[in-house]
Write a protein that holds these residues in place. Sequence first.
Motif, mmCIF file in Angstrom:
data_model
loop_
_atom_site.group_PDB
_atom_site.id
_atom_site.type_symbol
_atom_site.label_atom_id
_atom_site.label_comp_id
_atom_site.label_asym_id
_atom_site.label_seq_id
_atom_site.Cartn_x
_atom_site.Cartn_y
_atom_site.Cartn_z
ATOM 1 N N THR A 166 72.695 -35.993 -30.273
ATOM 2 C CA THR A 166 71.518 -36.634 -30.852
ATOM 3 C C THR A 166 71.653 -36.742 -32.367
ATOM 4 O OG1 THR A 166 70.351 -34.551 -30.983
ATOM 5 C CG2 THR A 166 70.027 -35.833 -28.992
ATOM 6 N N LYS A 167 70.755 -37.520 -32.936
ATOM 7 C CA LYS A 167 70.857 -37.827 -34.361
ATOM 8 C C LYS A 167 70.411 -36.661 -35.221
ATOM 9 C CE LYS A 167 70.159 -42.760 -33.733
ATOM 10 N NZ LYS A 167 69.169 -43.852 -33.736
ATOM 11 N N LYS A 168 70.976 -36.624 -36.415
ATOM 12 C CA LYS A 168 70.464 -35.700 -37.430
ATOM 13 C C LYS A 168 70.582 -36.380 -38.776
ATOM 14 C CE LYS A 168 74.824 -33.221 -37.914
ATOM 15 N NZ LYS A 168 75.451 -31.912 -37.927
ATOM 16 N N ALA A 169 69.974 -35.765 -39.765
ATOM 17 C CA ALA A 169 69.967 -36.398 -41.089
ATOM 18 C C ALA A 169 71.379 -36.461 -41.642
ATOM 19 C CB ALA A 169 69.071 -35.598 -42.021
ATOM 20 N N SER A 170 71.732 -37.629 -42.212
ATOM 21 C CA SER A 170 73.073 -37.733 -42.748
ATOM 22 C C SER A 170 73.089 -38.278 -44.169
ATOM 23 C CB SER A 170 73.921 -38.622 -41.848
ATOM 24 O OG SER A 170 73.323 -39.893 -41.756
ATOM 25 N N SER A 171 72.004 -38.928 -44.564
ATOM 26 C CA SER A 171 72.058 -39.563 -45.874
ATOM 27 C C SER A 171 71.018 -38.955 -46.791
ATOM 28 C CB SER A 171 71.825 -41.072 -45.682
ATOM 29 O OG SER A 171 70.871 -41.544 -46.568
ATOM 30 N N SER A 172 71.348 -38.895 -48.048
ATOM 31 C CA SER A 172 70.423 -38.276 -48.980
ATOM 32 C C SER A 172 69.231 -39.186 -49.250
ATOM 33 C CB SER A 172 71.133 -37.965 -50.290
ATOM 34 O OG SER A 172 71.649 -39.173 -50.819
ATOM 35 N N LYS A 173 69.429 -40.461 -48.980
ATOM 36 C CA LYS A 173 68.327 -41.388 -49.146
ATOM 37 C C LYS A 173 67.370 -41.229 -47.962
ATOM 38 C CE LYS A 173 69.329 -45.723 -49.084
ATOM 39 N NZ LYS A 173 68.054 -46.370 -48.812
ATOM 40 N N PRO A 174 66.075 -41.194 -48.191
ATOM 41 C CA PRO A 174 65.176 -41.128 -47.032
ATOM 42 C C PRO A 174 65.240 -42.436 -46.240
ATOM 43 C CG PRO A 174 63.923 -41.415 -49.056
ATOM 44 C CD PRO A 174 65.335 -41.223 -49.472
ATOM 45 N N VAL A 216 66.908 -50.738 -25.523
ATOM 46 C CA VAL A 216 67.315 -49.701 -24.576
ATOM 47 C C VAL A 216 66.128 -48.815 -24.229
ATOM 48 C CG1 VAL A 216 68.672 -47.605 -24.468
ATOM 49 C CG2 VAL A 216 69.706 -49.691 -25.317
ATOM 50 N N ARG A 217 65.843 -48.632 -22.962
ATOM 51 C CA ARG A 217 64.709 -47.786 -22.565
ATOM 52 C C ARG A 217 65.148 -46.442 -22.016
ATOM 53 N NH1 ARG A 217 59.648 -49.980 -22.177
ATOM 54 N NH2 ARG A 217 59.052 -48.505 -20.570
ATOM 55 N N GLY A 218 66.412 -46.372 -21.653
ATOM 56 C CA GLY A 218 66.904 -45.108 -21.121
ATOM 57 C C GLY A 218 68.408 -45.072 -21.215
ATOM 58 N N LEU A 219 68.945 -43.908 -20.856
ATOM 59 C CA LEU A 219 70.380 -43.723 -20.973
ATOM 60 C C LEU A 219 71.150 -44.746 -20.133
ATOM 61 C CD1 LEU A 219 72.255 -41.704 -22.384
ATOM 62 C CD2 LEU A 219 72.353 -40.454 -20.236
ATOM 63 N N SER A 220 70.571 -45.097 -18.999
ATOM 64 C CA SER A 220 71.293 -46.016 -18.123
ATOM 65 C C SER A 220 71.474 -47.378 -18.784
ATOM 66 C CB SER A 220 70.570 -46.151 -16.789
ATOM 67 O OG SER A 220 69.251 -46.560 -17.005
ATOM 68 N N SER A 278 67.710 -31.726 -22.674
ATOM 69 C CA SER A 278 66.977 -32.984 -22.694
ATOM 70 C C SER A 278 67.199 -33.663 -24.035
ATOM 71 C CB SER A 278 65.492 -32.684 -22.478
ATOM 72 O OG SER A 278 64.714 -33.694 -23.059
ATOM 73 N N TYR A 279 67.447 -34.966 -24.005
ATOM 74 C CA TYR A 279 67.683 -35.634 -25.282
ATOM 75 C C TYR A 279 66.411 -36.200 -25.883
ATOM 76 C CZ TYR A 279 67.970 -39.707 -22.178
ATOM 77 O OH TYR A 279 67.722 -40.647 -21.224
ATOM 78 N N GLY A 280 65.293 -36.052 -25.217
ATOM 79 C CA GLY A 280 64.036 -36.552 -25.758
ATOM 80 C C GLY A 280 64.005 -38.064 -25.739
ATOM 81 N N SER A 281 63.787 -38.657 -26.884
ATOM 82 C CA SER A 281 63.723 -40.108 -26.961
ATOM 83 C C SER A 281 65.123 -40.706 -26.939
ATOM 84 C CB SER A 281 63.021 -40.503 -28.260
ATOM 85 O OG SER A 281 63.345 -41.826 -28.581
ATOM 86 N N ILE A 282 65.296 -41.771 -26.193
ATOM 87 C CA ILE A 282 66.593 -42.431 -26.118
ATOM 88 C C ILE A 282 67.027 -42.930 -27.491
ATOM 89 C CG2 ILE A 282 65.545 -44.651 -25.444
ATOM 90 C CD1 ILE A 282 68.986 -43.323 -24.319
ATOM 91 N N HIS A 283 66.057 -43.210 -28.359
ATOM 92 C CA HIS A 283 66.406 -43.724 -29.685
ATOM 93 C C HIS A 283 66.965 -42.637 -30.600
ATOM 94 C CE1 HIS A 283 64.486 -47.307 -28.291
ATOM 95 N NE2 HIS A 283 63.357 -46.664 -28.084
ATOM 96 N N VAL A 340 69.404 -40.779 -29.578
ATOM 97 C CA VAL A 340 70.781 -40.547 -29.141
ATOM 98 C C VAL A 340 71.728 -41.191 -30.151
ATOM 99 C CG1 VAL A 340 72.484 -41.073 -27.369
ATOM 100 C CG2 VAL A 340 70.183 -40.344 -26.724
ATOM 101 N N ALA A 341 72.627 -40.371 -30.681
ATOM 102 C CA ALA A 341 73.571 -40.882 -31.676
ATOM 103 C C ALA A 341 74.861 -41.339 -31.012
ATOM 104 C CB ALA A 341 73.875 -39.803 -32.700
ATOM 105 N N SER A 342 75.328 -40.598 -30.024
ATOM 106 C CA SER A 342 76.560 -41.002 -29.349
ATOM 107 C C SER A 342 76.587 -40.440 -27.944
ATOM 108 C CB SER A 342 77.776 -40.523 -30.140
ATOM 109 O OG SER A 342 77.862 -39.128 -30.084
#
Lengths: 497, 1118
Positions: B336-344, B247-251, B301-306, B308-310
């Motif tokens: 957008t994504k955020k940290a969710s797991s205690s494991k790095p 995926v390169r963009g939202l579209s 702005s969502y920044g990088s498409i990667h 995007v969480a949902s």
Amino acid sequence: MKRYCFLIITILLVSCSSEFLDIDPKGTMYAESFYATGDELEMAVTALYWSFQDWSEYSDDMVCTAAGNDKTSNFDNWKEVDVFDAESDNAELGLNYSDLYIMINSCNEILENYEDADASDAVKEVCAAQAHFFRAMAYFHLVRIYKMLPLVTSSSDAVLDLELTDSEEIYDVIISDLKIAETDLPDNWDSDSKRAGVAVTNGGAKSLLAYVYLCEAGYPVNKDGAYALAAAKAKDVIDNASTWGYKLMENIEDLYSADYNYENKSCDEVVLASYSENGYGCVKASMPGEYGGWQVYYAEINFFENYPECARKDAIFMSDFPMKDGTVKHYTELASGHPYYKQYWDGDDSKINWSKIWEGADWKNGRPQVLLTHANTLLVYAEAKVMSSGIVDATAEDALNQVRNRAGLPDVTTGLDAEAFRDSVVLERSYEFCGGYFTIDPWYDLVRLERVEKSIDNRDESENTIVNPITKRRYFSPYPYNDYAKNPNLTWGTWQK
Amino acid sequence: MKKNDFPDGFRKKWSMRKKIIMRIKLFAVLICFVGLTGSFASTAQTKLKLNIKNTTIKNVLNQIENQSEYSFMYDASKINVDRKINLTVENSSVEDILKIIFPNQNVFYRIIDRHIIISKKSDSESGNILFSQQYKKISGKVTDSSGASIPGVNVVLKGTKIITITDSEGRYSLANVFNDATLVFSFVGMKTQEIAVDGKTSVNVVMEETTIGIEEVIAIGYGTAKRSDITGSISSIPMELSKNQPVRGLSDLMQGRVAGIVQTTTNGDISGSSKIRIRGANSISGNNDPLYVVDGIIGGSYGSIHDVASVEVLKDASATAIYGERASNGVILITTKKASSSKPVIQFNMNTGFQSQNTNYDDKMNAAEYASVVNDIYSSTVFSDSEISDFEKTGGTDWVDMVMQSAIVNDHNISYSQKVNNKTGIYASGRYSDAQGAMINSKSGGDYSLRSRIDFEPAKNLKVSLDVKASRAKSKNGGNSTGINKSNSLFQALIWSPTEPVWDNEEEGEYHQYDSYSALWYNPYMKAMERDTWKISHNINATLDVKYDIFDFLSYNVLGYTSTSGGDSGSYNNSWLSPGDESADRSSYDNSSWRLINTIDFHKTFNNVHNVSAIAVYESEYEKKWSLSGTGKDLPVPDLSSYWDVGLSDTQSTSSGYSEGSRLAFLGRLNYNYMSRYYFTASYRLDAKSGPTNRVEENKWGGFPSFAVSWRLSEESFMEDSGFDNLKLRLGWGKTGNPCGWEYTTMTEKGYDYGIGANYMAYIPGTPANDNLKWETTTQIDAGLDVSIMKGKLSFSFDYYHKLTNDLLTSVELPMYYGYGYTASYSQNLGEIKNTGYEFTVDATPIQTKNLVWKLNFNISKYNNEVKDLGNEGAFLTGTTGEGLLSTKTYRVEEGLSLSTMWGYKCLGIWGTDETTEAAKYGEQPGDYKYEDVNGDGVISMDDDAQKIGDSNPDFTYGLSSSLSYKNFDFNILIQGLHGQDVFNVMRGVMASVHGDARMIMLKGPGEDYWTESNQDSEWPNIHSSSNTLRLNSTKWIEEGSWLKIRNIGVTYNIPRRYIAFADVAFTVSGQNILTLSKYKGFDPEVSASGSSDLWGGFDFGTVPIPKRITLGVNVTF
């Protein structure tokens, strides 16, 4: 406690002010906040002079006079008018209408807003006076072309279903505007270097008002008492001519010479003109194609042939044309086959070498476009004085003779009755103002004296064939299609039963 | 179950066999399998054939795995699999074979789905596998809801790597368990349960099957909600279906995946943008783009498409009205994504794509054919026979091939995510991408984006997050062959004579400049190579989000956001493109904005049945924009000064711009439900936008209400055993807006010199304004039905909507007596547009087992758009004349028509010799084009013979996406289609005709098979006719533009940990846009020179087609 801190913060944030939403656009001038200072009023008034100049450059806005005796044309839109076949899609008639309403709108905005401006009363008064003058001038042109008009004297008047207003009421607006202008305008603008000699004075307002009365006295308003007002107003100007320096030029050539008329200069005889250093004059409008002219209009053959031989005729007309190959062509040898009006050919920027005309003519010649001359005031007086009193008096004769003598003609025959004297004046007007005066073109005399029907009898047989029978409707122009299509009230000739 | 959840030691002991059989054909069938009548549990009675001599049991089990779909699980330390046996069986079941392999042994096996668990019967007594140390032993039994035991359930001691698996009887036991420990029970297809030990020694668990989807929490406007509680029409992008798509963009993420969206890429250029319309276009003069909201920030702005969480798409007014005046076109919520797991988790994602263009225009003549047609048209020997035979050998110039290129496209991303402790989470990422363009000498990148998000809890009940994003993008020479410009390279390449050379002198770099026979404009190769334009844009934004839980049912949230963005651009017209008149432009802009959002959130359940939640929000925003540009002409040293120093020029001009704007909003929403059965939602937003002080008072604030009700029938007692996991009826109503533009009467500057040469500033009233202007209002009704059955493995959603936009901004042209000249107009709120439509979505998980997961999403939708009322504005033609290529504009806006209706003449074919007299009436002859004279007046004219000739709106649109994970392989495919729309193929019209801009025919049919008296059936006019009238605005050039595209198809191999122990590594090979099915005769029916316009569309003007791409991707996760 912490909880309450948050609530307090919330309340602080919520306490908005509506000023947050009222944003003035910076870097953009907009009407709603313009006209607020003396400087802004000044810029708005400067725009009136721009508008005046814009209207009078080229010769588009003279098209309505093509139906007159003095000129004829093969240029599409002009020819339509010349043969009494103008339609609502006539682009040049539309342009004239559009330009004048742009001027009216600019005046209306000034007049609606000037009182609240942060400026001295003197500044406000003189700004308003100029707006009154130009609004009057614009309506005066329009009312004589269309008879009935959409009358807009405030921006809120402009609505899509605006009804037409008849001439009488429009003349009232014009006269009321000019009365304010003659009172509030200065004698001269010597204290304002850019306007000196250029801007409109109370003398200009009075001169125009005198002529407005004269026109109001004729068709279609036929206003009682208007002749007397015209005579009085013209007399006022003539008696005080030295206030403004108005006088007839001794040599008729000087009236037109580029030596006296260029950029912000015009000769003492000129009462009202638009000025521009590099404006688009109408030099090429009446110049033969052989010289690179556009030949928009030229002299009607019979008019030229019947024009009395005199210095004035030489100053105004050209009938023999020196050619590049050394020959001289008579007008009949030109492609267009007509004599030309040359009085405006000479310009400061493109000085005409009369033996090599093809070299110098340019459409941008910085020449003032003349609307009114002092000769007009003299002739208004002569006619109005006689028509208001029914007696041909010496002052009237003197006024007419001043113009005739300067043209190189003898005094008018004495002992004429009032009607005959009036006809002499009108004939003199046609000789004096033929070929390119915006305001006082002989065409308007034909209208006000209801002589349009007869006027075509004098046409040379070789001229364009008249297309339509001339009725009173043909005295006036159809409204531009652009407006007629949007507001059907603007139907041409609704006044005709 | 994630593979890396297993400790290594365990993995070695237990052998979890994987089949590595690629039955690609089978999967291709499965992937495309749309019908849902197949089996969901695949317990095929596989019959096996084995002939084994002296082989270990381990190998026998391997072979069984290879022949069947089963996999074996056993503890190698307990089961002796190294014993060698002989075995010959035919047509035997697995059970039969196992009985043979383990005769008389104390071995137990149990088949669950496709897993076969082999254990010793004694295992259940001594379950400890990993540790000999005894602290406290805990044991229990895991059963399903019917009481049957479940073997193979993962039992993990939470927070440790201690793990066991239930045995064949569902029993487990764990030693070394502390009293306050928590056990986590998980099994594929079951809800994961966490159970506190709480000092017990025995914990029995009843596992429940998960119901897919309906418990999922999704983003809604200003909050989140469980999917089952949603009352509006909200679609979530099924992210797992695009997991391995490059995926390169939202579209790329959205296309084909949501019902009710029509999404197309408007051209294949690097500047190619996506046009997204949710439920049809509402506005003629306003914007029809959806509103984007990123992490709660409108226009963020969502920044990088990667990152995007949902992505959620709010479609109906009950969902969008909370966004008020800007929500008429639907809202796209991006989280957008955020940290969710205690494991790095460190993830590298590298994609490189190889892009190519089909440059063969099907029926375009080659140089030799073309030369012959030139001779024919001129009726003379322009090209000699020997020249023609030379062209046959050399082929002439393939201009299209010359101006397009094969390209490389890169996209690399790295992210790090970790919840350091329960209080601090870190997410950081960086992305680099670039792309060479489809047209030569064009590229984008390197584009960079960086992001860092920190979540922390400085105090109890207080959560703070700081999110900072920065990005920068570059492009060079975009836009060559997009939009309407006859000099564009692809347009010219299609009409340049193949007989003309590229170079006059290649060594000296002298281009061949003129086409003697056909085209009038630049050598397209020269134009593309000499073009020199560039753009840079950058953005930095930061969000600070503070949330305080005042009570457990009441929280306060303040969110502050600030953004600064800007850009620079330059262009240079050198002496090849502008001989003797070189010029250069340089411009830059700078925008800054801030937002402040205060939210109070309440949610509480009363008496266990009344669920109430409510929010109240106060929001303010402000933005400021600056711009500056300069142009230089008459450059004494053109190439040196160029855009580097526009000041090095004799003629210069500069301009600058400034604007600012602000907004305030108050909004609230109330959600109520009774026992999750009856739902009621109401929202209201009071919205205000900055504007002129004199605007009408009642139009300063706009109110946008919405109401929705829904009924979950599936929760009713009478529906208890109906098999519906969810059955919900939804009904919503609401009003949204579309903002109007500026409302001041601007003054126009008119300098005047009073005849003395000095310019004095002067202003006249310029553009008139309407003080009464306000937003357009769209009222929408939506009725929907959501159905979910088979534990959510199959769900349907259906929506019908009716949208009416009134107070439509239409233009009033003013009479000249208003004093603004000939062309003055202002906007007013008078007019109506209606959109109605249906949407249908199916989400299915036909198979979900340990080794095989198959998911698919299918959606189909239809909309009807109609202009109901144009106010005072009459019907008008719109679109373009293509720089005078067409005699009129070719689209029409008229009451009763849909927007983007094509307008022109109906071409009836060619006059035949038997119609000579009839043709003569129109001044034509047999062999000329024949057009319909609608009013029969003997004259073909636009006024009374033009008619509707096409419609660029599709009849329906659909998308199918499917992913299939089989052991270590993931397959996915995305198909998108638009059906029933027309395309105005102007390019083809020009190529098929002798035209002022293309003086020669380029196509075989019209060039070689034209009408003659002996070829009267030809569809092409006689090229020798002098009376033929070409009307490009005719049905002749309207084509059916339906298309189906494979947007993406890919396969991913996840390398098992046993090969690469330190990381999860996955390789993906995928293709984008590799197949298009369409009858369209041009390059690509999807692209259009109209860009994002809704007044006209489907207009092929030599527009860059969308390239095909093969992408190789590597994903490494530590």
